[in-house]
Write an enzyme that holds these catalytic residues in place. Structure first.
Site, PDB file in Angstrom:
ATOM      1  N   ASP A  31      94.400  28.672 103.106  1.00  0.00           N
ATOM      2  CA  ASP A  31      93.164  28.212 102.466  1.00  0.00           C
ATOM      3  C   ASP A  31      92.869  26.791 102.905  1.00  0.00           C
ATOM      4  O   ASP A  31      93.652  25.875 102.631  1.00  0.00           O
ATOM      5  CB  ASP A  31      93.300  28.247 100.937  1.00  0.00           C
ATOM      6  CG  ASP A  31      93.375  29.666 100.398  1.00  0.00           C
ATOM      7  OD1 ASP A  31      92.938  30.586 101.103  1.00  0.00           O
ATOM      8  OD2 ASP A  31      93.859  29.842  99.266  1.00  0.00           O
TER       9      ASP A  31
ATOM     10  N   SER B   4      89.203  39.694  83.456  1.00  0.00           N
ATOM     11  CA  SER B   4      89.827  39.912  82.151  1.00  0.00           C
ATOM     12  C   SER B   4      91.100  39.096  82.063  1.00  0.00           C
ATOM     13  O   SER B   4      91.866  39.007  83.020  1.00  0.00           O
ATOM     14  CB  SER B   4      90.171  41.393  81.970  1.00  0.00           C
ATOM     15  OG  SER B   4      89.053  42.135  81.595  1.00  0.00           O
TER      16      SER B   4
ATOM     17  N   ASP C  38      93.443  40.437  71.147  1.00  0.00           N
ATOM     18  CA  ASP C  38      93.526  40.691  72.590  1.00  0.00           C
ATOM     19  C   ASP C  38      94.057  39.449  73.309  1.00  0.00           C
ATOM     20  O   ASP C  38      93.321  38.713  73.974  1.00  0.00           O
ATOM     21  CB  ASP C  38      92.147  41.083  73.124  1.00  0.00           C
ATOM     22  CG  ASP C  38      92.204  41.601  74.551  1.00  0.00           C
ATOM     23  OD1 ASP C  38      93.319  41.821  75.057  1.00  0.00           O
ATOM     24  OD2 ASP C  38      91.123  41.782  75.155  1.00  0.00           O
TER      25      ASP C  38
ATOM     26  N   HIS D 230      95.047  43.352  76.820  1.00  0.00           N
ATOM     27  CA  HIS D 230      94.627  44.556  77.543  1.00  0.00           C
ATOM     28  C   HIS D 230      94.950  44.481  79.033  1.00  0.00           C
ATOM     29  O   HIS D 230      94.812  45.477  79.749  1.00  0.00           O
ATOM     30  CB  HIS D 230      93.131  44.830  77.321  1.00  0.00           C
ATOM     31  CG  HIS D 230      92.199  43.976  78.104  1.00  0.00           C
ATOM     32  ND1 HIS D 230      91.600  42.848  77.588  1.00  0.00           N
ATOM     33  CD2 HIS D 230      91.748  44.085  79.373  1.00  0.00           C
ATOM     34  CE1 HIS D 230      90.817  42.305  78.512  1.00  0.00           C
ATOM     35  NE2 HIS D 230      90.889  43.034  79.606  1.00  0.00           N
TER      36      HIS D 230
ATOM     37  N   GLU E 166      96.217  30.178  94.275  1.00  0.00           N
ATOM     38  CA  GLU E 166      95.311  30.898  95.177  1.00  0.00           C
ATOM     39  C   GLU E 166      93.928  30.270  95.180  1.00  0.00           C
ATOM     40  O   GLU E 166      93.496  29.666  94.191  1.00  0.00           O
ATOM     41  CB  GLU E 166      95.224  32.366  94.749  1.00  0.00           C
ATOM     42  CG  GLU E 166      94.347  33.247  95.635  1.00  0.00           C
ATOM     43  CD  GLU E 166      94.809  33.313  97.079  1.00  0.00           C
ATOM     44  OE1 GLU E 166      94.519  32.333  97.828  1.00  0.00           O
ATOM     45  OE2 GLU E 166      95.455  34.306  97.461  1.00  0.00           O
TER      46      GLU E 166
END
EC number: 3.4.21.-
Length: 374
Positions: free
Chosen positions: A194, A321, A228, A166, A186
């Site tokens: 960072d 997600s 999914d 999705h 990241e």
């Protein structure tokens, strides 16, 4: 970062194994060998205190592992390197866009899952700078022409990201936009550099998406989001560093018992209702499948789905997600066991999140990677 260094030191035992061709961070062709077999880099490693720029170069020179033993692409340390703790102005050199046979399968077990140290994350604690180095952010080109990072995923080899279907197809294309980029390495999305105390990470690697493969059985019209799961192919190879490493796939014969400890990580919503700019982590229990089925009667969950969480203020919701559900094996290797699929609310007591079981899709993952690496 210093957890990485401790790991690196503890890993220094003799490595027997055939050398392989590789490219050093400076672009020279060399061999991938045990650090003990590479005198220039071993001599640099012996310096005390160990300069930050040497740590960074050693990390960028790593080309694999044998168990816990690091292998390096052997070559001399550059004569002049700026000894600074800040990120370099350029990202680590990314690999070629050419096809490499080793990219046709997930990273081998001796080269993955080694941690160098909500769909949004609730109740999570802040990760270390180099923790979970396989985490990926998926970026979408919006109708306004901007890039919006809306989903997560994990790196499984130099060229491929595992995520949710999705996050690739369906409603997200209309609601957000087209998937165009993946960011690796990241930590804090609000910072260009960072740093924790005086130690700073390399610049994140931003890599264009070449193609994406949602599972053919997935349809966003199905409320239960069966199948999914999806694969994203990068246009160029990611460079492995201390901050970018692949995770292992769970063995398809492995069991996840109710109550087992698993983890999620990401940049999702915290209890104050805001997205976290800093990568968070959260420990969750595997939820009883029958009780989970009863909670989601309208969705008819299947055997290819996992339930985890169900503890107040501790869950994953929409912002992450496609992100991973992970576990650590007894020998310290991290595996991805699930992919964040859906849930109701965030951190609701007794309501677990639903994850796609990676173990049930190992063959599909391997076949998709092999057939698309051409």
């Amino acid at each position: 970062m210093w957890k990485s260094l401790v790991f690196f030191v503890s890993a220094l035992i003799w490595s027997f194994g055939s050398s392989q061709d590789c490219t050093t961070p400076t672009g020279s062709r060399s061999n991938c060998v045990s650090l003990y077999q590479c005198q220039p880099l071993y001599n640099a490693f012996e310096q005390r205190p160990l300069p930050t720029h040497v740590v960074s170069y050693l990390g960028r020179s790593q080309c694999g592992f044998e168990g816990y033993v690091p292998r390096v692409c052997c070559g001399p340390l550059p004569e002049e390197q700026e000894a600074t703790s800040a990120r370099p102005t350029q990202a680590p050199t990314q690999g070629s866009s050419d096809v490499f046979p080793e990219d046709s399968s997930p990273a081998p077990r001796n080269q993955c899952g080694i941690d160098t140290t909500g769909d949004r994350v609730y109740g999570g604690t802040i990760t270390d700078l180099d923790e979970f180095p396989w985490m990926a952010l998926l970026g979408y080109r919006t109708k306004k022409g901007t890039t919006s990072y809306q989903c997560g995923g994990v790196l499984v080899n130099h060229r491929y990201i595992l995520t949710a279907a999705h996050c690739i197809t369906g409603a997200i294309e209309q609601a957000v936009g087209t998937l165009i980029t993946v960011r690796l390495g990241e930590y804090d999305t609000q910072q260009d550099v960072d740093c924790i105390d005086s130690v700073c990470a390399d610049r994140p690697q931003e890599i264009r998406v070449a193609s994406a493969y949602p599972h053919p059985g997935y349809s966003d019209k199905n409320k239960n989001r069966q199948d999914d799961i999806g694969i994203v192919r990068l246009a160029t190879r990611a460079a492995y560093t201390y901050y970018v490493q692949p995770i292992c796939l769970i063995d398809n014969r492995a069991r996840l018992d109710t109550g087992s400890d698993v983890y999620v990580a990401g940049w999702g919503k915290t209890l104050n209702g805001r997205n976290s700019p800093i990568k968070l982590k959260l420990n969750l229990p595997i939820f009883n499948k029958q009780e989970c089925d009863d909670k989601h009667r309208g969705e008819v969950l299947s055997s290819v789905q996992i339930c985890a969480g169900g503890v107040f203020a501790e869950d994953a919701c929409r912002g992450d997600s496609g992100g991973p559900l992970m576990k650590k094996t007894p020998n310290g290797i991290w595996e991805v066991v699930g992919v964040v699929s859906f849930g109701y609310g965030c951190g609701r007591d007794g309501w677990p999140g639903v994850y796609t079981s990676v173990a049930r899709y190992i063959d599909w993952i391997q076949n998709t990677i092999a057939s698309s690496n051409v």
